[in-house]
Design a protein around this motif. Sequence first.
Motif, mmCIF file in Angstrom:
data_model
loop_
_atom_site.group_PDB
_atom_site.id
_atom_site.type_symbol
_atom_site.label_atom_id
_atom_site.label_comp_id
_atom_site.label_asym_id
_atom_site.label_seq_id
_atom_site.Cartn_x
_atom_site.Cartn_y
_atom_site.Cartn_z
ATOM 1 N N GLU A 8 19.121 42.038 156.047
ATOM 2 C CA GLU A 8 18.208 42.944 155.740
ATOM 3 C C GLU A 8 17.184 42.359 154.893
ATOM 4 N N ASN A 9 17.451 41.422 153.992
ATOM 5 C CA ASN A 9 16.348 41.035 153.082
ATOM 6 C C ASN A 9 16.350 39.412 153.350
ATOM 7 N N TYR A 10 16.671 39.257 154.304
ATOM 8 C CA TYR A 10 16.902 37.421 154.517
ATOM 9 C C TYR A 10 15.483 37.090 154.700
ATOM 10 N N SER A 14 11.261 33.736 151.783
ATOM 11 C CA SER A 14 9.956 33.490 151.777
ATOM 12 C C SER A 14 9.504 33.078 150.470
ATOM 13 N N ALA A 15 9.941 34.223 149.414
ATOM 14 C CA ALA A 15 9.839 34.130 147.801
ATOM 15 C C ALA A 15 10.213 32.647 147.468
ATOM 16 N N ARG A 44 6.448 26.559 159.009
ATOM 17 C CA ARG A 44 7.361 26.517 159.771
ATOM 18 C C ARG A 44 8.604 27.095 159.128
ATOM 19 N N CYS A 45 8.957 26.875 157.998
ATOM 20 C CA CYS A 45 10.108 27.454 157.445
ATOM 21 C C CYS A 45 10.059 28.851 157.243
ATOM 22 N N HIS A 46 8.816 29.546 156.788
ATOM 23 C CA HIS A 46 8.539 30.622 156.714
ATOM 24 C C HIS A 46 9.066 31.289 158.149
ATOM 25 N N PHE A 47 8.219 30.804 159.108
ATOM 26 C CA PHE A 47 8.272 31.335 160.673
ATOM 27 C C PHE A 47 9.646 31.398 160.694
ATOM 28 N N ALA A 48 10.566 30.443 160.743
ATOM 29 C CA ALA A 48 11.911 30.306 161.176
ATOM 30 C C ALA A 48 12.814 31.334 160.251
ATOM 31 N N ALA A 49 12.824 31.728 159.234
ATOM 32 C CA ALA A 49 13.288 32.673 158.409
ATOM 33 C C ALA A 49 13.113 34.045 159.109
ATOM 34 N N ARG A 50 11.848 34.379 159.571
ATOM 35 C CA ARG A 50 11.426 35.518 159.790
ATOM 36 C C ARG A 50 11.880 35.567 161.184
ATOM 37 N N GLY A 102 24.236 19.281 155.534
ATOM 38 C CA GLY A 102 24.212 19.715 154.088
ATOM 39 C C GLY A 102 22.959 19.210 153.528
ATOM 40 N N GLN A 103 22.144 18.381 153.993
ATOM 41 C CA GLN A 103 20.939 17.964 153.058
ATOM 42 C C GLN A 103 19.722 18.713 153.601
ATOM 43 N N ALA A 104 19.777 19.724 154.421
ATOM 44 C CA ALA A 104 18.716 20.588 154.796
ATOM 45 C C ALA A 104 18.532 21.976 153.995
ATOM 46 N N THR A 105 17.523 22.495 153.760
ATOM 47 C CA THR A 105 17.348 23.702 152.970
ATOM 48 C C THR A 105 17.787 24.978 154.459
ATOM 49 N N GLU A 106 18.136 25.862 154.084
ATOM 50 C CA GLU A 106 18.511 26.771 154.897
ATOM 51 C C GLU A 106 17.241 27.168 156.034
ATOM 52 N N PRO A 107 16.081 27.420 155.326
ATOM 53 C CA PRO A 107 15.001 27.663 156.534
ATOM 54 C C PRO A 107 14.567 26.420 157.173
ATOM 55 N N GLU A 108 14.912 25.251 156.566
ATOM 56 C CA GLU A 108 14.598 23.963 157.436
ATOM 57 C C GLU A 108 15.628 23.900 158.713
ATOM 58 N N ILE A 109 16.767 24.007 158.545
ATOM 59 C CA ILE A 109 17.683 23.947 159.634
ATOM 60 C C ILE A 109 17.396 25.169 160.731
#
Length: 949
Positions: free
Chosen positions: A356-358, A363-364, A471-477, A663-670
């Motif tokens: 729900e808050n992913y 983004s924050a 791109r990371c913002h977009f991937a998380a959304r 393991g070296q990438a941030t979660e939004p990056e991957i």
Amino acid sequence: MAGFLIYLLSSMRHSGKKETIATYVSKSTAGNYACSKVPKAYLRSTTRISTEGVHRFIPQCAKECRNRSHNKERSSRVGTVTSISEEHGVIDDFIYFDVSAVGSFAHGGRPPKVGDQVNVDIERLPDCGWRALSVFITDVDESRQFESLYNSLPQDSHSVCCISQIDDLGITVDQGLTFSSDKVQEGYKPAIGDWIRLDLTATGEVTCLRPLRVKELTGKVASSPRINSNGVETAEGRVNDDVSISVSSCEDGYIPKRGDLVSARVMEIKHNYCIWRALTTRLLSRGSRNSNQKSQTFESGNWVLRGGFPEKAFPRRSTPSFLPKYTVPEKVRRKVEDGDDILAILPSLSEKLSMENYAERFSALLYLEEIHNEIEMRKYGISGARLERRGQYLSLHVPGMADGKPDLSVSDLVVLHTNNRSDIEYHGFIHHLLPESEEILLKFHAEFQENFDSLENYNVEFRHGRVPFRRCHFAARLAQRQGWHGLLFPSESKYHNTGVNSSLASDGEDTYEFFNAKLNARQKQAVCRILAKNESSSPYIIFGPPGTGKTMTLVEVILQLYFSSRSSRILVCAPSNSAVDVICERIARYEKIQSGDMARFNAIRRLENSIPPSIVQYCRSEEEIEVTSRYRIILTTCTNAGAFFGLNLPGDHFTHVCMDEAGQATEPEILIPIGLQTNAQLIFAGDPQQLGPVIMSPLASAYGLSVSLLERVMTMDIYQHSERYPDGYDPTLITKLVNNYRSHCKLIEIPSSLFYRNELVACKETADYSNLKDWAYLPRKGFPLIFHGVAGQHVRERDSPSLMNPAEIVQIVRYVKMLVRDQMIDVSDIGVVTPYRKQVEKIRMLLKGLSTHGVKVGSVEEFQGQEKSVIVVSTVRSQGENNGAENTSSSKLSLGFLSNFRRFNVAITRARDLLIIIGNPNLLKLDHNWNALLQFACKHGGYTGCELK
């Protein structure tokens, strides 16, 4: 009554009651629509409607709910009949089918038997297993005939292209080249829009034109081809709404009709609507002629009761192609710059991560990281700079650029201000970097470019490009919008409902012919388990501790996937260019891989001189992105994979997504490359016990951006170590590699006991430099570890917050000089690891002055994934004589980077033959991990240097 029903339906359309009743009915017992099944609240609200009216109303709602339901999970696959009885059978041990209900078996001319290869359409309802909708026996000889033709002609290389024109002159591809029609592969009829492979000789002569990507599928005819009165086909039909079908592709004079169940061999095409074209089509069973019901008209009152509007049975999903700006909110920027509490405006940071808050939470975190990035870049601003004209560019001198201060890239933004007009900004972009002369070449607006004053002084500000953040913002959304629960929050129940049977993960090593004959048993098991694993949102993890060959295993997986299925397309990603290059180099070693099989996709910002010569022939740039997207093995960084979103690719464009160093990438990056697919198999390779993502913002790191998706997922119950499994982990989800081929057996004892449950097995057979075991400066001959205690003092220079330790620098240079002087080892096989930039800078400077060229000196991050025969570790931190009495609590705080267990693990696992630790033992012993290493060295006689307190 009919009029009242229409009124009721119309009112419920606004109130939401229609959907509620339909949902309720759909969950009730199939076929039982008794009045008692309707909640009493709805009966009270419709007291005027008779029981007879309700009986007519409920089936109508239930029917509409069934027609509009998209909760069913469907796919097509090729499988093997594993068990059979007179009435029932099982495919691949987990797909159930009813023999009497599957009429397509009759088309094969005989009943099925165990071992038959079959094409099957399968369906899974929520909370249920897989059931076959259609099954037919594959004509093995016929299906393999095309494959044999595919491999019959010799070729030295090949290229990927698309047919743009076919005429009397021949076949023209999108590059404008025309080829004779006699070069077409036997049995293949080319068409405009086909993606093809051109087989070439070493001299560039075309030997064959053949389809690029081919697969078998079954489906229903969504629209039939149109034929005029003269028997000429005027329009193609469609199967499953994404496959074009023509009468000429049909066998035995078959004319497709809507609703027919067909089997088709299809190839990939470039088309506005369809992504596949049928090469051959076979009828399996005729569709029902009564499938289209006409609307019922009620005479009384001329009321019309409409049925559900027809929808696509197989909706085609495609990737989004628009990338929003995601501008950093000013109020967030002000809070961070002023040092105020950010939780007041970013409350999601204090909440537990959930679906729900992913998007809001990540983004924050990304905003915090970007703001910190901006603040750091401002420190490198230049006052009073001048520009010079360099052809079509303007040149700017940037002091410190050679040392990464600032760390600039092509496409980064440069902002100029003049003293006369501070309200005007001139924005330019970096086109070329010249590190040797510390210059950058820029392009500004044409008016400024032509009329700038070379004598004018400018104030310069640097800003990194925002595309990676966007791109990371977009991937998380996208992840939250599409509800990737199985990937982001995998659980036991969600995973085991995917229909994957643990028996599918059997070793099966005898089934496959491995490209790398040196793979050990666990590496082969990992490959077999991945190849046997069906589509699932939960990723398969190759857990690879240092030196266990996880990248080698991943390369074998990629090769097996590529050659085992002509329909596969594999996206291979890693966080850094160097990691991607390593995979590309290893794949390229196999002779069967040609330049047309694999594309190394580089971002526009990458410098050409940073590309290894061995992979240049595979490299493709963003100018060739559309053709690059059609290669069957595509390698790129995680963030650069976001460039493919602009192509609006179909959701099934990629069949597999492989992540190395996950393991070296941030979660939004991957999540960026994962967002390019809807049902691909995910394979992660990495080690959560080694370094995670590099995060610059302390706030973003503290609130979770430094935790990779791999690390977070491996804390879930289904990925945890368990005694239930022989190898300690669920074989359908994870394989842990334990054979270490890098280091001396003594060097892996400490990391094995601290981080890997004492499971690492030393498999290094011979030392690279056997003479090192008898080196005169070893405290104990034959023991490959020196812990040299130095009671120095760490200091800072005025212009730098980073630390250095002069006493340790002297000792490091002494060891390097002795190794070189005694001719014990090549200079290039020596590495110096230290956690502080200033220490790196001073060591490099001193070694250069002593003409000791070739020694790699770098931070722990720079050595992740690297190895050297001799590693010298400088810990830098020290209490010094001026600190007075030892204070345990303050000393622990002063450990800094050294207290990070991942940095410790990476630093001590880089050496193959000799590890030298230089530091203050009386400070290091306060940390559990460093103390274990110190005790180990003392126990085996490997300690020397200052007195231990």
